[in-house]
Design a protein around this motif. Sequence first.
Motif, PDB file in Angstrom:
ATOM      1  N   ALA A  22       0.871  -1.184   0.000  1.00 52.80           N
ATOM      2  CA  ALA A  22       0.000   0.000   0.000  1.00 52.80           C
ATOM      3  C   ALA A  22       0.894   1.215   0.000  1.00 52.80           C
ATOM      4  N   PHE A  23       0.891   1.941  -1.065  1.00 49.00           N
ATOM      5  CA  PHE A  23       1.772   3.095  -1.180  1.00 49.00           C
ATOM      6  C   PHE A  23       1.213   4.306  -0.453  1.00 49.00           C
ATOM      7  N   ALA A  24      -0.041   4.242  -0.084  1.00 54.62           N
ATOM      8  CA  ALA A  24      -0.658   5.333   0.681  1.00 54.62           C
ATOM      9  C   ALA A  24      -1.749   4.739   1.546  1.00 54.62           C
ATOM     10  N   GLY A  25      -2.164   5.489   2.555  1.00 52.68           N
ATOM     11  CA  GLY A  25      -3.247   5.040   3.419  1.00 52.68           C
ATOM     12  C   GLY A  25      -4.557   5.080   2.668  1.00 52.68           C
ATOM     13  N   PRO A  26      -5.614   4.593   3.276  1.00 52.90           N
ATOM     14  CA  PRO A  26      -6.928   4.622   2.616  1.00 52.90           C
ATOM     15  C   PRO A  26      -7.346   6.041   2.298  1.00 52.90           C
ATOM     16  N   VAL A  27      -7.973   6.208   1.164  1.00 55.82           N
ATOM     17  CA  VAL A  27      -8.387   7.532   0.736  1.00 55.82           C
ATOM     18  C   VAL A  27      -9.548   7.997   1.622  1.00 55.82           C
ATOM     19  N   GLN A  28      -9.414   9.179   2.205  1.00 56.47           N
ATOM     20  CA  GLN A  28     -10.461   9.733   3.054  1.00 56.47           C
ATOM     21  C   GLN A  28     -11.372  10.636   2.218  1.00 56.47           C
ATOM     22  N   ALA A  29     -12.659  10.468   2.412  1.00 57.12           N
ATOM     23  CA  ALA A  29     -13.600  11.313   1.678  1.00 57.12           C
ATOM     24  C   ALA A  29     -13.447  12.764   2.127  1.00 57.12           C
ATOM     25  N   ALA A  30     -13.469  13.666   1.179  1.00 59.16           N
ATOM     26  CA  ALA A  30     -13.403  15.087   1.528  1.00 59.16           C
ATOM     27  C   ALA A  30     -14.650  15.459   2.321  1.00 59.16           C
ATOM     28  N   THR A  31     -14.482  16.366   3.291  1.00 58.55           N
ATOM     29  CA  THR A  31     -15.617  16.790   4.105  1.00 58.55           C
ATOM     30  C   THR A  31     -16.311  17.960   3.431  1.00 58.55           C
ATOM     31  N   ASN A  32     -17.496  17.715   2.940  1.00 63.20           N
ATOM     32  CA  ASN A  32     -18.333  18.760   2.358  1.00 63.20           C
ATOM     33  C   ASN A  32     -19.338  19.169   3.429  1.00 63.20           C
ATOM     34  N   TYR A  33     -19.067  20.303   4.056  1.00 56.78           N
ATOM     35  CA  TYR A  33     -19.739  20.722   5.272  1.00 56.78           C
ATOM     36  C   TYR A  33     -20.674  21.895   4.993  1.00 56.78           C
ATOM     37  N   VAL A  34     -21.931  21.756   5.392  1.00 58.52           N
ATOM     38  CA  VAL A  34     -22.903  22.839   5.268  1.00 58.52           C
ATOM     39  C   VAL A  34     -23.354  23.243   6.666  1.00 58.52           C
ATOM     40  N   ALA A  35     -23.187  24.519   6.985  1.00 58.92           N
ATOM     41  CA  ALA A  35     -23.590  25.052   8.290  1.00 58.92           C
ATOM     42  C   ALA A  35     -24.911  25.785   8.158  1.00 58.92           C
ATOM     43  N   LEU A  36     -25.922  25.292   8.854  1.00 60.53           N
ATOM     44  CA  LEU A  36     -27.257  25.875   8.818  1.00 60.53           C
ATOM     45  C   LEU A  36     -27.559  26.547  10.161  1.00 60.53           C
ATOM     46  N   GLY A  37     -28.609  27.370  10.164  1.00 57.14           N
ATOM     47  CA  GLY A  37     -29.093  27.862  11.430  1.00 57.14           C
ATOM     48  C   GLY A  37     -29.180  29.362  11.555  1.00 57.14           C
ATOM     49  N   SER A  97     -24.209  21.005  10.333  1.00 53.93           N
ATOM     50  CA  SER A  97     -24.436  21.451  11.712  1.00 53.93           C
ATOM     51  C   SER A  97     -25.574  22.464  11.705  1.00 53.93           C
ATOM     52  N   ILE A  98     -26.253  22.571  12.854  1.00 51.59           N
ATOM     53  CA  ILE A  98     -27.369  23.514  12.926  1.00 51.59           C
ATOM     54  C   ILE A  98     -27.655  23.911  14.373  1.00 51.59           C
ATOM     55  N   THR A  99     -27.938  25.194  14.569  1.00 49.52           N
ATOM     56  CA  THR A  99     -28.610  25.705  15.762  1.00 49.52           C
ATOM     57  C   THR A  99     -29.877  26.396  15.278  1.00 49.52           C
ATOM     58  N   ILE A 100     -31.015  26.029  15.828  1.00 45.41           N
ATOM     59  CA  ILE A 100     -32.270  26.648  15.404  1.00 45.41           C
ATOM     60  C   ILE A 100     -33.332  26.446  16.486  1.00 45.41           C
ATOM     61  N   GLY A 101     -34.275  27.366  16.526  1.00 40.33           N
ATOM     62  CA  GLY A 101     -35.392  27.262  17.456  1.00 40.33           C
ATOM     63  C   GLY A 101     -35.474  28.421  18.428  1.00 40.33           C
TER      64      GLY A 101
END
Length: 250
Positions: A22-37, A97-101
């Motif tokens: 294994a020439f590299a570690g397992p490929v990590q999925a990119a974090t596509n982050y949406v912040a709501l609230g 992530s979200i804060t709401i209410g």
Amino acid sequence: MSIAGTFRTLAAACLAAAGLVAFAGPVQAATNYVALGDSYSSGTGAGTCGRTTTAYPAVYADKTGATLNFQACSGAKTGDVLNNQVGALTASTNLVSITIGGNDAGFANILISCLLGGDSGCKSATDRAKTYIHDTLPGQLDQVYAAIRSHAPNAKVVVLSYPHIFTLAASCPGQPSQTSRGYGNSVADALATTTQSSAAKAGFTFSDARTTFAGHEICSSDPYLDGGNYHPNVNGHAKGYVPALEAGVG
């Protein structure tokens, strides 16, 4: 090629064939982050939505390398999330992530009542808010959370609570009385209880900011909230909400 080189080549070929190289570690999925609230997620900066680079979504994204789509907006209610924010979610979104209410429950008006209306006015306002939080807010949260899951079926969703605003120390200059401060904090507790229940029903992770803000309320020696606008300050986002988000992400 030297004998040693031949052996190295043969060894590499055998290992590769066996699937052991294994020439590299397992490929990590990119974090596509949406912040709501609302403003507890957007910050309290300039512009229509008050988004700031010191708000916890931006701090977290900078810290982790996540790609941030910053949708949270000052003043947002549950209906605003449904109408103006969830459209940013997609099947490739893997963190929300979200804060709401708080705005739905009229938290800003509660604080004004507690500042100006004395203990009696504060209790009346907080009692009305808690009735709303118990009777009406769950249905609104259920709609928001269902829309989030529909738009982002693969996402880890972290629902963050609001912190206690006040310390209950006897002295708190310029703020409501000790009794009224307790009433105000009880609204944060009611919001947390309702939010946690709705989040669990949706299969989302609830992370309690009351824990990460504990000991850092207004009038403490190291407050994470601004005593003028009752929102997290820079430390509140970086040291209060970022750890709460990290705990939720796991």
